[in-house]
Write an enzyme that holds these catalytic residues in place. Structure first.
Site, mmCIF file in Angstrom:
data_model
loop_
_atom_site.group_PDB
_atom_site.id
_atom_site.type_symbol
_atom_site.label_atom_id
_atom_site.label_comp_id
_atom_site.label_asym_id
_atom_site.label_seq_id
_atom_site.Cartn_x
_atom_site.Cartn_y
_atom_site.Cartn_z
ATOM 1 C CE LYS A 285 74.715 33.435 135.752
ATOM 2 N NZ LYS A 285 75.080 34.499 136.707
ATOM 3 N NE ARG A 359 77.458 32.937 147.363
ATOM 4 C CZ ARG A 359 77.148 34.230 147.403
ATOM 5 N NH1 ARG A 359 76.646 34.753 148.511
ATOM 6 N NH2 ARG A 359 77.337 34.994 146.350
#
Length: 510
Positions: A285, A359
């Site tokens: 990020k 996920r």
């Protein structure tokens, strides 16, 4: 190197009920009265006339001078120090309750809490005019509006008011409503606190220790898998995400069984994302994107906090909470774009974005739940996708459901709890986006990101009624607003408890 030590934190206010009016109770530093909008100007609630007479102060005139309207959360301060007839009271607060809905009272409670920080005690008749469930909402708002966290060498900058007495309350059911509200507010406080702890302390092992501590105090059975046990049992998603960190991953399981339960009592499984810090992995990020990533375990925090309060809300069904906890770091052992991992149960995922890690850990826990726990209902909660914030903005979480009865339960719980969610579609046409050419699924479908993430997870729910709550949109409050305080919101436990603490959580489902 020694582990950092978290300083002692402040506690929520204590609460008490009294049938007396504020001026009859004595010993309070603050009196607070409700204000309602009126056609000819604002109206004051119970005890205000008596207070005006005792203090020799026209409280209605004070409202007019302040141009107060009685709108929700508006607070007018009237100093009264130096009047010996007023006992210990030094200030009167006039608190707007707007249209007097349950939401208005929750917000009024938060406003009162902010206005009474560093005070010893407040006696208030605001809750005396509350509608059904309004007293509890007022208490929840006052608790969460009081929240604070610090790591200062000199101690906290400010403290919540120590005690709030709810005056002029004569309802026979008020004691039970207060106890339930304290449980709900306490769960929200705990979830918010867990999300706020910095990641140099909050490792997966630390989070597991907190779950063990609060679980045992709540009479729950708790089990924790370490790295070796995860490998032995095939939790490939959790291991892959946590593989780059010096702090090994964990899987936390918390079991609640209602009193007198038989084998016929159905089981609900809650799964909460527990990423204790998210760098994004090798798909790293930007620096500003990491500033809030200590709270990427907010789904796991919500599950831990909700599990600890289930007995307090008399949950009638068996509940198992699962929190896959890992730190998504960067090192020579990090998972790479293009890697294929094997989840619990054998389904494989191609990792085409290491920053779509949530996920992957949820998938392991969901597969374990479906295979080993025979759930009647499966619900996962997570700060999963930035796309959800793009879709719904700051204050509303999104949810997906494969069962209409479960969707109704989620909607009802959102309305009751004040933690708002909006149903999103499971668009079948997007299924091709989560397909991989070399594995069973692709973790980085792209486009319609919140929906494709849900579609990825749906494969691990089997044929179980399932809901996926993605509250990345509501996980961080940029400023104090109603019961939310600036920082991690701790979203989720009130929603879960409003559902699981209802009379029949599985109505319309099983």
């Amino acid at each position: 190197m020694a582990n950092p030590q978290l300083p002692t934190q402040v506690s929520p206010p204590e609460f008490a009920l009294s049938p007396a009016l504020p001026h009859q109770i004595g010993g309070a530093e603050v009196w607070a009265f409700p204000v309602l909008p009126g056609d000819d100007g604002p109206l004051l609630g119970p005890g205000a006339d008596e207070a005006s007479e005792l203090l020799g102060t026209d409280l209605l005139a004070a409202l007019e001078a302040a141009r107060a309207t009685g709108r929700t959360g508006e607070v007018t301060t009237v100093p009264v120090a130096g009047l010996p007839s007023a006992d210990d009271v030094s200030v009167v607060l006039l608190v707007g309750v707007g249209e007097a809905s349950v939401t208005d009272f929750r917000r009024a409670g938060a406003a009162l809490a902010r206005a009474t920080k560093d005070r010893v005690s407040v006696v208030t008749s605001v809750a005396a005019i509350a509608p059904e469930d309004g007293l509890g909402a007022f208490v929840v708002g006052a608790m969460l509006g009081s929240f604070a966290f610090h790591w200062r060498s000199t101690g906290p900058r400010e403290r919540p008011v120590a005690r709030i007495v709810l005056a002029d309350v004569t309802d026979d059911g008020a004691d039970d409503e207060l106890a339930r509200a304290i449980a709900l507010g306490g769960a929200g406080w705990r979830s918010r606190a867990l999300a706020t702890v910095p990641a140099n302390l909050k490792t997966p092992a630390w989070l597991a220790e907190q779950a063990v501590e609060v679980g045992e105090a709540a009479g729950l059975e708790v089990r924790v898998w370490d790295t070796d046990q995860l490998a032995e049992e095939g939790f490939g998603g959790i291991l892959a995400v946590g593989g780059a960190s010096a702090h090994g991953p964990r899987l936390i399981r918390m079991d609640y069984t209602p009193r007198g339960a038989t084998k016929k009592v159905p089981t609900v499984v809650l799964v909460g994302k527990g990423i204790t810090f998210d760098t994004g992995g090798l798909d790293i990020k930007p620096s500003e994107g990491m500033l809030t990533m200590k709270r990427d375990m907010s789904g796991g925090g919500a599950v831990i906090a909700a599990m600890a309060a289930l007995r307090d809300v008399d949950c009638p069904v068996r509940v198992i909470g699962l929190v896959p906890a890992a730190e998504n770091a960067v090192s020579g052992t990090a998972m790479r774009p293009g890697d294929v991992i094997t989840h619990f149960g054998g389904r494989t995922s191609e990792v085409n974005n290491t920053d779509a890690e949530g996920r992957l850990v949820l998938a392991d826990a969901m597969a374990y739940a479906v295979s080993e726990l025979a759930p009647t209902v499966l619900v996962d909660v997570a700060t999963l996708t930035g796309a959800m914030k793009v879709s719904l903005g700051q204050w509303t979480g999104g949810y997906f459901a494969n069962h209409e009865g479960l969707a109704v339960q989620v909607e009802s719980a959102a309305a009751a709890s004040g933690e708002n969610v909006w149903r999103m579609p499971l668009v079948e046409d997007y299924e091709e986006r989560v397909a991989s050419k070399i594995a069973d699924g692709d973790n980085a479908a792209g486009g319609a990101g919140a929906i494709t993430a849900a579609l990825f997870l749906q494969h691990f729910a089997g044929d179980v009624p399932w809901a996926h709550v993605d509250f990345a949109s509501a996980a961080e409050s940029p400023a104090d607003r109603h019961e939310w305080t600036a920082g991690p919101s701790g979203f989720g436990p009130r929603l879960l408890l409003a559902w699981l603490g209802s009379e029949d959580p599985l109505a319309g489902i099983a």
